[in-house]
Motif scaffolding. Structure first.
Motif, mmCIF file in Angstrom:
data_model
loop_
_atom_site.group_PDB
_atom_site.id
_atom_site.type_symbol
_atom_site.label_atom_id
_atom_site.label_comp_id
_atom_site.label_asym_id
_atom_site.label_seq_id
_atom_site.Cartn_x
_atom_site.Cartn_y
_atom_site.Cartn_z
ATOM 1 N N ARG A 132 5.677 53.694 41.655
ATOM 2 C CA ARG A 132 7.106 54.383 41.203
ATOM 3 C C ARG A 132 7.982 53.414 41.531
ATOM 4 N N VAL A 133 8.784 53.507 43.048
ATOM 5 C CA VAL A 133 10.284 52.813 42.077
ATOM 6 C C VAL A 133 9.730 51.306 42.297
ATOM 7 N N ARG A 167 15.941 59.292 36.570
ATOM 8 C CA ARG A 167 14.396 59.069 36.966
ATOM 9 C C ARG A 167 14.479 58.899 38.673
ATOM 10 N N THR A 218 12.622 60.589 41.109
ATOM 11 C CA THR A 218 11.376 59.714 42.283
ATOM 12 C C THR A 218 11.780 59.537 43.873
ATOM 13 N N ARG A 219 13.518 59.638 44.513
ATOM 14 C CA ARG A 219 13.849 60.353 45.155
ATOM 15 C C ARG A 219 13.495 61.118 45.962
ATOM 16 N N LEU A 233 10.343 51.338 38.247
ATOM 17 C CA LEU A 233 11.683 51.736 37.880
ATOM 18 C C LEU A 233 12.440 50.259 37.305
ATOM 19 N N LEU A 275 3.617 56.393 44.464
ATOM 20 C CA LEU A 275 5.793 57.073 44.517
ATOM 21 C C LEU A 275 5.759 55.646 45.088
ATOM 22 N N LEU A 287 16.416 53.564 46.797
ATOM 23 C CA LEU A 287 16.104 54.554 45.300
ATOM 24 C C LEU A 287 17.767 54.929 45.432
#
Lengths: 110, 150
Positions: B11-12, B35, B39-40, B15, B8, B126
């Protein structure tokens, strides 16, 4: 309603309050070293009946109780951090304004 | 536990938040917003799931039980019976098991605490990005800004 950006102050405060205590690590290292010593030096004789000095038992149990307290304190910190994360996620979800289908179509020019 | 959490966080980073949203086309802006939101929501699902703490709680409970047995044995010895409640070999095994369980719990807790601290920063990023994207979308819908359609 005006929308505010989340502040970094809260994060900094949490980082400060949950800073590691180097004495905790040192004490754990001493305790682990003691156990390793007993495993290597006295695996056959030290732990047998009267060979274990009474004071060693006291120290080991006291160390265990202290370690248990440390774990419980850490558990409280983790709970506070997880609660903070949940709160921030909830606030972020409340603030979001995703475009609906019609707005999406409008943007995409369909 | 931390594998999914690590993914996770990655992924941030992946982005790649654009500095200027006005340069994005409408389609790209919508995809970027989706996206960020996904993710959040991934963080929401992960933080609210309690499975991550099961191993740690089990280990902590084992450690507490072993500490209790070791403490009782010691108290028994202190009260006068030097032989204690347990055979000395069992006594050593119990306290050793307790020590290992508590040590593992503490180490796992350190990793989890580190992840949570990083996750707080990621959640803030995010949330801010989500606001930025939503504001840009609303501005385009209201015709305040005319972004190129791609």
């Amino acid at each position: 309603m005006p929308r505010q950006k989340s502040s970094d102050k809260d994060v900094a405060a949490l980082r400060f309050s949950f800073n590691h205590n180097p004495w905790d690590r040192a004490a754990i290292a001493v305790l682990a070293g003691g156990w390793i010593y007993f495993l290597i030096a006295g695996s056959s004789s030290v732990f047998r009946s009267d060979a274990v000095p009474f004071v060693v038992s006291v120290v080991l149990v006291a160390g265990l109780i202290w370690l248990l307290g440390l774990v419980m304190k850490q558990e409280a910190e983790i709970g506070a951090l997880a609660g903070e994360a949940r709160g921030r996620l909830e606030r972020a979800a409340e603030r979001e304004r995703p475009p609906n289908e019609e707005q999406r179509r409008q943007l995409l020019g369909d | 536990m931390l594998g999914r959490g690590g993914r996770l966080l990655r992924r941030v980073v992946q982005l790649r938040l654009p500095a200027d949203l006005s340069r994005l086309g409408n389609r790209e802006l919508l995809a970027h917003g989706d996206r960020v939101r996904a993710t959040r929501q991934g963080f929401e699902r992960y933080v609210s799931s309690r499975r991550g703490g099961l191993l740690r709680r089990l280990l902590a409970f084992t450690g507490a039980a072993c500490t209790l047995v070791g403490g009782l044995d010691l108290a028994w010895q202190l009260l006068g019976d030097r032989s204690g409640l347990l055979d000395p070999r069992w006594d050593a095994a119990v306290t050793m098991a307790g020590f290992l369980a508590l040590l593992t719990t503490w180490l796992l807790g350190l990793a989890l605490r580190r992840w949570l601290r990083r996750a707080l920063g990621a959640i803030d990023a995010l949330a801010d990005e989500q606001m930025r994207v939503d504001d840009e979308i609303q501005a385009r819908l209201l015709g305040h800004r005319h972004a190129p359609r791609r």
